[in-house]
Design a protein around this motif. Structure first.
Motif, PDB file in Angstrom:
ATOM      1  N   VAL A 193      36.790  98.427 -11.525  1.00 27.13           N
ATOM      2  CA  VAL A 193      37.927  98.050 -10.686  1.00 27.13           C
ATOM      3  C   VAL A 193      38.167  96.552 -10.780  1.00 27.13           C
ATOM      4  O   VAL A 193      37.252  95.771 -11.053  1.00 27.13           O
ATOM      5  CB  VAL A 193      37.737  98.474  -9.205  1.00 27.13           C
ATOM      6  CG1 VAL A 193      37.491  99.963  -9.103  1.00 27.13           C
ATOM      7  CG2 VAL A 193      36.624  97.683  -8.536  1.00 27.13           C
ATOM      8  N   ASP A 194      39.427  96.146 -10.565  1.00 28.10           N
ATOM      9  CA  ASP A 194      39.774  94.732 -10.618  1.00 28.10           C
ATOM     10  C   ASP A 194      40.229  94.255  -9.238  1.00 28.10           C
ATOM     11  O   ASP A 194      40.153  94.998  -8.252  1.00 28.10           O
ATOM     12  CB  ASP A 194      40.855  94.479 -11.675  1.00 28.10           C
ATOM     13  CG  ASP A 194      42.129  95.288 -11.428  1.00 28.10           C
ATOM     14  OD1 ASP A 194      42.284  95.837 -10.312  1.00 28.10           O
ATOM     15  OD2 ASP A 194      42.961  95.372 -12.343  1.00 28.10           O
ATOM     16  N   ARG A 195      40.702  93.022  -9.173  1.00 27.11           N
ATOM     17  CA  ARG A 195      41.117  92.438  -7.903  1.00 27.11           C
ATOM     18  C   ARG A 195      42.226  93.266  -7.234  1.00 27.11           C
ATOM     19  O   ARG A 195      42.284  93.374  -6.013  1.00 27.11           O
ATOM     20  CB  ARG A 195      41.606  91.006  -8.138  1.00 27.11           C
ATOM     21  CG  ARG A 195      41.973  90.246  -6.865  1.00 27.11           C
ATOM     22  CD  ARG A 195      42.454  88.842  -7.186  1.00 27.11           C
ATOM     23  NE  ARG A 195      41.424  88.059  -7.835  1.00 27.11           N
ATOM     24  CZ  ARG A 195      40.487  87.388  -7.178  1.00 27.11           C
ATOM     25  NH1 ARG A 195      40.442  87.426  -5.860  1.00 27.11           N
ATOM     26  NH2 ARG A 195      39.589  86.687  -7.845  1.00 27.11           N
ATOM     27  N   GLU A 196      43.087  93.849  -8.060  1.00 30.54           N
ATOM     28  CA  GLU A 196      44.208  94.643  -7.545  1.00 30.54           C
ATOM     29  C   GLU A 196      43.732  95.798  -6.677  1.00 30.54           C
ATOM     30  O   GLU A 196      44.402  96.205  -5.723  1.00 30.54           O
ATOM     31  CB  GLU A 196      45.034  95.163  -8.721  1.00 30.54           C
ATOM     32  CG  GLU A 196      46.388  95.704  -8.354  1.00 30.54           C
ATOM     33  CD  GLU A 196      47.201  96.065  -9.583  1.00 30.54           C
ATOM     34  OE1 GLU A 196      46.764  96.980 -10.329  1.00 30.54           O
ATOM     35  OE2 GLU A 196      48.254  95.452  -9.805  1.00 30.54           O
ATOM     36  N   PHE A 197      42.563  96.333  -7.003  1.00 29.37           N
ATOM     37  CA  PHE A 197      42.011  97.467  -6.268  1.00 29.37           C
ATOM     38  C   PHE A 197      41.836  97.136  -4.791  1.00 29.37           C
ATOM     39  O   PHE A 197      42.000  97.998  -3.928  1.00 29.37           O
ATOM     40  CB  PHE A 197      40.668  97.861  -6.889  1.00 29.37           C
ATOM     41  CG  PHE A 197      40.005  99.055  -6.263  1.00 29.37           C
ATOM     42  CD1 PHE A 197      40.499 100.336  -6.455  1.00 29.37           C
ATOM     43  CD2 PHE A 197      38.871  98.900  -5.472  1.00 29.37           C
ATOM     44  CE1 PHE A 197      39.885 101.440  -5.874  1.00 29.37           C
ATOM     45  CE2 PHE A 197      38.244  99.993  -4.898  1.00 29.37           C
ATOM     46  CZ  PHE A 197      38.753 101.268  -5.102  1.00 29.37           C
ATOM     47  N   PHE A 198      41.519  95.890  -4.506  1.00 30.37           N
ATOM     48  CA  PHE A 198      41.261  95.484  -3.128  1.00 30.37           C
ATOM     49  C   PHE A 198      42.525  95.047  -2.390  1.00 30.37           C
ATOM     50  O   PHE A 198      42.448  94.562  -1.259  1.00 30.37           O
ATOM     51  CB  PHE A 198      40.196  94.382  -3.109  1.00 30.37           C
ATOM     52  CG  PHE A 198      38.864  94.858  -3.614  1.00 30.37           C
ATOM     53  CD1 PHE A 198      38.021  95.597  -2.808  1.00 30.37           C
ATOM     54  CD2 PHE A 198      38.483  94.614  -4.927  1.00 30.37           C
ATOM     55  CE1 PHE A 198      36.809  96.078  -3.279  1.00 30.37           C
ATOM     56  CE2 PHE A 198      37.270  95.082  -5.411  1.00 30.37           C
ATOM     57  CZ  PHE A 198      36.429  95.823  -4.586  1.00 30.37           C
ATOM     58  N   LYS A 199      43.673  95.234  -3.038  1.00 32.17           N
ATOM     59  CA  LYS A 199      44.957  94.986  -2.383  1.00 32.17           C
ATOM     60  C   LYS A 199      45.565  96.275  -1.834  1.00 32.17           C
ATOM     61  O   LYS A 199      46.543  96.239  -1.088  1.00 32.17           O
ATOM     62  CB  LYS A 199      45.951  94.364  -3.368  1.00 32.17           C
ATOM     63  CG  LYS A 199      45.569  92.992  -3.886  1.00 32.17           C
ATOM     64  CD  LYS A 199      46.608  92.495  -4.895  1.00 32.17           C
ATOM     65  CE  LYS A 199      46.250  91.140  -5.453  1.00 32.17           C
ATOM     66  NZ  LYS A 199      47.244  90.678  -6.461  1.00 32.17           N
ATOM     67  N   ILE A 200      44.990  97.400  -2.208  1.00 32.93           N
ATOM     68  CA  ILE A 200      45.594  98.691  -1.867  1.00 32.93           C
ATOM     69  C   ILE A 200      45.484  98.972  -0.376  1.00 32.93           C
ATOM     70  O   ILE A 200      46.431  99.446   0.253  1.00 32.93           O
ATOM     71  CB  ILE A 200      44.939  99.811  -2.708  1.00 32.93           C
ATOM     72  CG1 ILE A 200      45.194  99.555  -4.201  1.00 32.93           C
ATOM     73  CG2 ILE A 200      45.503 101.176  -2.302  1.00 32.93           C
ATOM     74  CD1 ILE A 200      44.435 100.493  -5.126  1.00 32.93           C
ATOM     75  N   HIS A 201      44.315  98.679   0.201  1.00 36.36           N
ATOM     76  CA  HIS A 201      44.104  98.898   1.637  1.00 36.36           C
ATOM     77  C   HIS A 201      43.494  97.651   2.264  1.00 36.36           C
ATOM     78  O   HIS A 201      43.069  96.731   1.561  1.00 36.36           O
ATOM     79  CB  HIS A 201      43.191 100.107   1.871  1.00 36.36           C
ATOM     80  CG  HIS A 201      43.796 101.414   1.483  1.00 36.36           C
ATOM     81  ND1 HIS A 201      44.892 101.957   2.131  1.00 36.36           N
ATOM     82  CD2 HIS A 201      43.469 102.290   0.492  1.00 36.36           C
ATOM     83  CE1 HIS A 201      45.209 103.115   1.568  1.00 36.36           C
ATOM     84  NE2 HIS A 201      44.363 103.342   0.580  1.00 36.36           N
ATOM     85  N   LYS A 202      43.421  97.651   3.573  1.00 38.71           N
ATOM     86  CA  LYS A 202      42.798  96.536   4.281  1.00 38.71           C
ATOM     87  C   LYS A 202      41.287  96.603   4.121  1.00 38.71           C
ATOM     88  O   LYS A 202      40.702  97.673   3.895  1.00 38.71           O
ATOM     89  CB  LYS A 202      43.188  96.559   5.757  1.00 38.71           C
ATOM     90  CG  LYS A 202      44.680  96.282   5.965  1.00 38.71           C
ATOM     91  CD  LYS A 202      45.050  96.270   7.439  1.00 38.71           C
ATOM     92  CE  LYS A 202      46.539  95.946   7.610  1.00 38.71           C
ATOM     93  NZ  LYS A 202      46.937  95.942   9.034  1.00 38.71           N
ATOM     94  N   LEU A 203      40.634  95.450   4.249  1.00 39.93           N
ATOM     95  CA  LEU A 203      39.206  95.322   3.978  1.00 39.93           C
ATOM     96  C   LEU A 203      38.323  96.319   4.731  1.00 39.93           C
ATOM     97  O   LEU A 203      37.358  96.840   4.152  1.00 39.93           O
ATOM     98  CB  LEU A 203      38.761  93.887   4.278  1.00 39.93           C
ATOM     99  CG  LEU A 203      37.318  93.529   3.929  1.00 39.93           C
ATOM    100  CD1 LEU A 203      37.020  93.816   2.458  1.00 39.93           C
ATOM    101  CD2 LEU A 203      37.044  92.066   4.263  1.00 39.93           C
ATOM    102  N   PRO A 204      38.588  96.629   6.012  1.00 38.91           N
ATOM    103  CA  PRO A 204      37.719  97.591   6.711  1.00 38.91           C
ATOM    104  C   PRO A 204      37.588  98.942   6.011  1.00 38.91           C
ATOM    105  O   PRO A 204      36.561  99.612   6.155  1.00 38.91           O
ATOM    106  CB  PRO A 204      38.394  97.729   8.083  1.00 38.91           C
ATOM    107  CG  PRO A 204      39.033  96.399   8.314  1.00 38.91           C
ATOM    108  CD  PRO A 204      39.551  96.001   6.955  1.00 38.91           C
ATOM    109  N   VAL A 205      38.605  99.345   5.266  1.00 38.49           N
ATOM    110  CA  VAL A 205      38.527 100.617   4.535  1.00 38.49           C
ATOM    111  C   VAL A 205      37.378 100.576   3.535  1.00 38.49           C
ATOM    112  O   VAL A 205      36.593 101.528   3.413  1.00 38.49           O
ATOM    113  CB  VAL A 205      39.869 100.915   3.819  1.00 38.49           C
ATOM    114  CG1 VAL A 205      39.718 102.104   2.861  1.00 38.49           C
ATOM    115  CG2 VAL A 205      40.964 101.186   4.834  1.00 38.49           C
TER     116      VAL A 205
END
Length: 270
Positions: A193-205
């Protein structure tokens, strides 16, 4: 033309393997006929269980193997229907998990995530659809799966995992999420996974997912890979969050690594 002409037109398409068509296509093929005639003919074919109409102006010829029930699986026509509706989409949640052998039980709904205007959820031609609208669809995490009429857009195992956590309320809660994840883990590879993956949902997910993988399922290597990726992309200061949203956290322990306040115990459905 005889009254059976639209019937014959449909039968000829079926023989040639063309199962999907739109209202305008029929209207153009029978330009000399009135709209009333075309609509009545199509309604009659629906009543005879020869075609279904899962979206306005969109029709599916029922393949022979589904003729007895008249119910065609959504995977047969979902790509054509969403193209007809001009929506970007992907098959998601429990429906996506089933592509990886991880649905546990047959999903009661067919889950689709799409962009643009929300599509009404509910029963369409015998299939209960649940549509979820999001702002952006990240193509890097959509995998084409071959269907009978072409490719179907399906969330990758990694996207499926975070969507399950994010939309837990739509699939039966954290117990169900954890059960499905227990069957999905063999397909997960967070190293790619890349940085974009962590833009999909908010961090708590991602925190909740990491906690489930590590502390509930004891999938330490997979959880650690996710954690290292989070650190790699700058998520170094995690805040305390409740595991179960909307449930009291007073007196509950907080997981040291994922900062998840454990206010619900999980029971995996064997």
């Amino acid at each position: 033309m005889a009254k059976e002409s639209i019937f014959n037109w449909v039968e000829q398409r079926k023989l040639r393997g063309y199962y999907l068509f739109g209202y305008e296509e029929v209207k153009n093929a029978f330009a000399s006929k009135s709209e009333q005639y075309v609509s009545t003919s199509l309604t009659r074919l629906i009543a005879q269980k020869r075609i279904i109409n899962p979206a306005k102006g969109f029709y599916v010829i029922i393949p022979t193997e589904y003729a007895l029930t008249g119910i065609v699986p959504a995977t047969f026509y979902i790509n054509g229907m969403m193209n007809h509706l001009k929506r970007d989409y992907y098959v998601a949640l429990l429906s996506a998990a089933s592509f990886y052998g991880a649905a546990h039980q047959r999903p009661q709904s067919f889950y689709v995530i799409n962009n643009q205007t929300t599509i009404r959820s509910g029963e369409r031609a015998g299939v209960n659809f649940l549509f979820i609208r999001i702002k952006n669809i990240y193509d890097n995490y959509i995998i084409p799966h071959k269907g009978k009429l072409g490719d179907i857009n399906v969330s990758s195992p990694e996207l499926t995992a975070i969507d399950l956590v994010a939309y837990q309320g739509k699939i039966g809660g954290l117990n169900r999420v954890s059960t499905v994840l227990s069957e999905l883990v063999d397909n997960l590879n967070f190293s790619k996974v890349d940085r974009e993956f962590f833009k999909i949902h908010k961090l708590p997910v991602y925190q909740r997912l990491g906690y489930i993988l590590e502390d509930v399922l004891e999938e330490y290597e997979i959880a650690e890979t996710l954690y290292k990726k989070m650190l790699e992309y700058g998520f170094t200061k995690l805040r305390g969050i409740p595991f179960k949203i909307g449930k009291p956290t007073s007196g509950c322990m907080q997981n040291t690594k994922w900062k998840v306040i454990v206010n619900q115990e999980i029971a995996i459905d064997e």
